[in-house]
Design a protein around this motif. Structure first.
Motif, PDB file in Angstrom:
ATOM      1  N   ASN A   1       1.385   1.468  -3.777  1.00 41.09           N
ATOM      2  CA  ASN A   1       0.165   1.594  -4.578  1.00 41.09           C
ATOM      3  C   ASN A   1      -1.051   1.600  -3.651  1.00 41.09           C
ATOM      4  O   ASN A   1      -1.755   0.603  -3.505  1.00 41.09           O
ATOM      5  CB  ASN A   1       0.068   0.434  -5.575  1.00 41.09           C
ATOM      6  CG  ASN A   1      -1.037   0.631  -6.591  1.00 41.09           C
ATOM      7  OD1 ASN A   1      -1.937   1.451  -6.404  1.00 41.09           O
ATOM      8  ND2 ASN A   1      -0.990  -0.123  -7.676  1.00 41.09           N
ATOM      9  N   PRO A   2      -1.319   2.740  -3.003  1.00 43.61           N
ATOM     10  CA  PRO A   2      -2.412   2.775  -2.018  1.00 43.61           C
ATOM     11  C   PRO A   2      -3.783   2.475  -2.620  1.00 43.61           C
ATOM     12  O   PRO A   2      -4.598   1.801  -1.988  1.00 43.61           O
ATOM     13  CB  PRO A   2      -2.345   4.193  -1.449  1.00 43.61           C
ATOM     14  CG  PRO A   2      -1.516   4.980  -2.412  1.00 43.61           C
ATOM     15  CD  PRO A   2      -0.599   4.016  -3.069  1.00 43.61           C
ATOM     16  N   ALA A   3      -4.046   2.942  -3.826  1.00 48.84           N
ATOM     17  CA  ALA A   3      -5.365   2.721  -4.418  1.00 48.84           C
ATOM     18  C   ALA A   3      -5.666   1.233  -4.561  1.00 48.84           C
ATOM     19  O   ALA A   3      -6.807   0.793  -4.364  1.00 48.84           O
ATOM     20  CB  ALA A   3      -5.445   3.403  -5.776  1.00 48.84           C
ATOM     21  N   ALA A   4      -4.657   0.450  -4.888  1.00 48.25           N
ATOM     22  CA  ALA A   4      -4.865  -0.980  -5.118  1.00 48.25           C
ATOM     23  C   ALA A   4      -4.915  -1.780  -3.827  1.00 48.25           C
ATOM     24  O   ALA A   4      -5.676  -2.753  -3.728  1.00 48.25           O
ATOM     25  CB  ALA A   4      -3.755  -1.525  -6.018  1.00 48.25           C
ATOM     26  N   TYR A   5      -4.129  -1.371  -2.801  1.00 47.92           N
ATOM     27  CA  TYR A   5      -3.921  -2.273  -1.672  1.00 47.92           C
ATOM     28  C   TYR A   5      -4.423  -1.776  -0.318  1.00 47.92           C
ATOM     29  O   TYR A   5      -4.417  -2.544   0.651  1.00 47.92           O
ATOM     30  CB  TYR A   5      -2.437  -2.637  -1.568  1.00 47.92           C
ATOM     31  CG  TYR A   5      -1.988  -3.442  -2.762  1.00 47.92           C
ATOM     32  CD1 TYR A   5      -2.465  -4.735  -2.969  1.00 47.92           C
ATOM     33  CD2 TYR A   5      -1.126  -2.899  -3.711  1.00 47.92           C
ATOM     34  CE1 TYR A   5      -2.087  -5.467  -4.076  1.00 47.92           C
ATOM     35  CE2 TYR A   5      -0.738  -3.635  -4.826  1.00 47.92           C
ATOM     36  CZ  TYR A   5      -1.222  -4.915  -4.993  1.00 47.92           C
ATOM     37  OH  TYR A   5      -0.855  -5.644  -6.093  1.00 47.92           O
ATOM     38  N   LEU A   6      -4.898  -0.528  -0.224  1.00 48.81           N
ATOM     39  CA  LEU A   6      -5.431  -0.091   1.071  1.00 48.81           C
ATOM     40  C   LEU A   6      -6.646  -0.916   1.509  1.00 48.81           C
ATOM     41  O   LEU A   6      -6.753  -1.247   2.702  1.00 48.81           O
ATOM     42  CB  LEU A   6      -5.773   1.406   1.025  1.00 48.81           C
ATOM     43  CG  LEU A   6      -4.603   2.362   1.252  1.00 48.81           C
ATOM     44  CD1 LEU A   6      -5.063   3.800   1.087  1.00 48.81           C
ATOM     45  CD2 LEU A   6      -3.958   2.152   2.627  1.00 48.81           C
ATOM     46  N   PRO A   7      -7.582  -1.268   0.613  1.00 48.08           N
ATOM     47  CA  PRO A   7      -8.691  -2.121   1.069  1.00 48.08           C
ATOM     48  C   PRO A   7      -8.221  -3.470   1.610  1.00 48.08           C
ATOM     49  O   PRO A   7      -8.755  -3.964   2.614  1.00 48.08           O
ATOM     50  CB  PRO A   7      -9.558  -2.286  -0.186  1.00 48.08           C
ATOM     51  CG  PRO A   7      -9.248  -1.076  -1.015  1.00 48.08           C
ATOM     52  CD  PRO A   7      -7.781  -0.822  -0.781  1.00 48.08           C
TER      53      PRO A   7
ATOM     54  N   ALA B   1       0.813  -1.215   0.000  1.00 45.71           N
ATOM     55  CA  ALA B   1       0.000   0.000   0.000  1.00 45.71           C
ATOM     56  C   ALA B   1       0.844   1.261   0.000  1.00 45.71           C
ATOM     57  O   ALA B   1       0.386   2.316  -0.446  1.00 45.71           O
ATOM     58  CB  ALA B   1      -0.945  -0.006   1.205  1.00 45.71           C
TER      59      ALA B   1
ATOM     60  N   ARG C   1     -16.144   7.559  -0.749  1.00 47.85           N
ATOM     61  CA  ARG C   1     -16.040   7.707  -2.205  1.00 47.85           C
ATOM     62  C   ARG C   1     -16.761   6.592  -2.944  1.00 47.85           C
ATOM     63  O   ARG C   1     -17.355   6.825  -4.002  1.00 47.85           O
ATOM     64  CB  ARG C   1     -14.567   7.736  -2.619  1.00 47.85           C
ATOM     65  CG  ARG C   1     -13.821   8.983  -2.160  1.00 47.85           C
ATOM     66  CD  ARG C   1     -12.511   9.163  -2.915  1.00 47.85           C
ATOM     67  NE  ARG C   1     -11.551   8.100  -2.641  1.00 47.85           N
ATOM     68  CZ  ARG C   1     -10.675   8.121  -1.643  1.00 47.85           C
ATOM     69  NH1 ARG C   1     -10.666   9.127  -0.787  1.00 47.85           N
ATOM     70  NH2 ARG C   1      -9.826   7.134  -1.482  1.00 47.85           N
TER      71      ARG C   1
ATOM     72  N   HIS D   1     -17.591  -0.579  -0.205  1.00 44.22           N
ATOM     73  CA  HIS D   1     -16.922  -0.683   1.096  1.00 44.22           C
ATOM     74  C   HIS D   1     -17.832  -0.564   2.322  1.00 44.22           C
ATOM     75  O   HIS D   1     -17.384  -0.867   3.433  1.00 44.22           O
ATOM     76  CB  HIS D   1     -15.830   0.389   1.195  1.00 44.22           C
ATOM     77  CG  HIS D   1     -14.786   0.289   0.132  1.00 44.22           C
ATOM     78  ND1 HIS D   1     -13.993  -0.830  -0.032  1.00 44.22           N
ATOM     79  CD2 HIS D   1     -14.407   1.163  -0.844  1.00 44.22           C
ATOM     80  CE1 HIS D   1     -13.167  -0.640  -1.049  1.00 44.22           C
ATOM     81  NE2 HIS D   1     -13.401   0.554  -1.552  1.00 44.22           N
TER      82      HIS D   1
ATOM     83  N   LEU E   1     -12.461   5.685   2.026  1.00 45.62           N
ATOM     84  CA  LEU E   1     -12.720   4.901   0.818  1.00 45.62           C
ATOM     85  C   LEU E   1     -14.212   4.659   0.647  1.00 45.62           C
ATOM     86  O   LEU E   1     -14.747   4.722  -0.463  1.00 45.62           O
ATOM     87  CB  LEU E   1     -11.968   3.574   0.875  1.00 45.62           C
ATOM     88  CG  LEU E   1     -10.445   3.648   0.992  1.00 45.62           C
ATOM     89  CD1 LEU E   1      -9.848   2.238   1.044  1.00 45.62           C
ATOM     90  CD2 LEU E   1      -9.844   4.427  -0.166  1.00 45.62           C
TER      91      LEU E   1
END
Length: 316
Positions: free
Chosen positions: A206-212, A203, A252, A257, A249
């Motif tokens: 690549n926060p957009a891909a892996y924060l969830p 994350a 948005r 989520h 998240l």
């Protein structure tokens, strides 16, 4: 959607006519199109039809692989994984397990000859075997399968972390589920905390891909700690971080989520209760948010956590 399905169904019809005249040239393309039809049908909820399409693809690829194993065994294994998914979705668990076990056998054979090409697929199929075994209550075997997947993915990630760390983290989560189902909570906690460390690293890049994924693994840490008196503060800190990550998240993308966020907050309330902070727990439940957060959760029924769907029952 329906338009995508219509396009691949038309391709099937064309390749079926061509394969009747020249099977050697067009049967592989017919099988590939049937596999694509199955995927589209599954996305539309037409599970029985999706299963029939991929079973035809498997039958074709099995014949092709008998004649030319080097060329067609990989395609056969891929379709067997697809069959397993369709059977599992229809509740036909034993048959689904048999299909993915055959895929494992094929990939194991391929990986012996070409490990660089086929070890990733072998690990993926072992992970799927573990899920199928867990659904059937065969927990020790499920753990052994996913532990082999972790060993393979750890080896791959050492060579190419960018490509294989995400899959390693996914298998570590699965190991945690299997250990928890066997009552080995401390080991399960260690596995999921390693997954957290991996997702934290991913994350950062690549926060957009892996924060969830990071949030979900932190939530798993908290859930494992529920009922373990010595681990309650550790679990609360993890879930609070998960909620902090997922809240913006969900603002948005609520459809994606909100369900998970509501479930995380429920876990937070459980932990607060066990820590004697009953007023804070009630505030979380009433407002549907963290302490001091007035925003109620959107959405309807709270989904089961993924580790509960996999058969991990809470032990107090």
């Amino acid at each position: 959607g329906e338009e995508g399905l219509a396009a691949v169904e038309e391709a099937v019809a064309v390749y079926r006519r061509l394969a009747e005249a020249t099977p050697a040239a067009y049967l592989p393309a017919l099988a590939a199109s049937l596999n694509n039809v199955s995927i589209h049908l599954g996305e539309l909820g037409r599970r029985e039809e999706g299963l029939a399409a991929v079973e035809e693809a498997v039958a074709i690829r099995r014949r092709l692989a008998e004649a030319s194993p080097a060329a067609y065994l990989p395609d056969l294994a891929m379709s067997l994984n697809n069959v397993s998914g369709r059977l599992g979705a229809l509740g036909r668990r034993e048959e689904g397990l048999a299909a993915v076990e055959e895929a494992v056998a094929v990939y194991r054979r391929l990986a012996e000859a070409n490990p660089a090409a086929y070890l990733p697929a072998l690990a993926g199929s072992l992970n799927n075997v573990s899920v199928r075994l867990g659904a059937l209550g065969r927990r020790e075997e499920g753990l052994a399968a996913v532990e082999e997947a972790v060993a393979i993915r750890r080896q791959l990630a050492e060579v190419n972390p960018a490509a294989y760390l995400p899959a390693l983290a996914g298998s570590l989560n699965n190991v945690s589920v299997r250990l928890g189902a066997l009552g080995r909570g401390e080991e399960g906690l260690a596995a999921v905390e390693e997954a957290v460390a991996v997702y934290r690293r991913l994350a950062e890049v690549n926060p957009a891909a892996y924060l969830p994924d990071l949030a979900n693994s932190l939530w798993a840490v908290g859930w494992v700690c529920v009922g373990q008196r010595s681990q309650l503060a550790r679990g609360l800190a993890a879930v609070e971080e998960a909620v902090a990550i997922l809240t913006p998240l969900a603002a948005r993308l609520p459809a994606a989520h909100d369900g998970s966020l509501a479930a995380m907050r429920a876990t937070m309330a459980d932990l607060l209760d066990q820590l004697g902070r009953t007023d804070d727990a009630e505030q979380v439940r009433q407002r549907g948010g963290v302490v001091g957060d007035s925003a109620p959760p959107r959405g309807g029924r709270r989904p089961k956590p993924w580790w509960r769907r996999a058969g991990w029952t809470r032990r107090r």
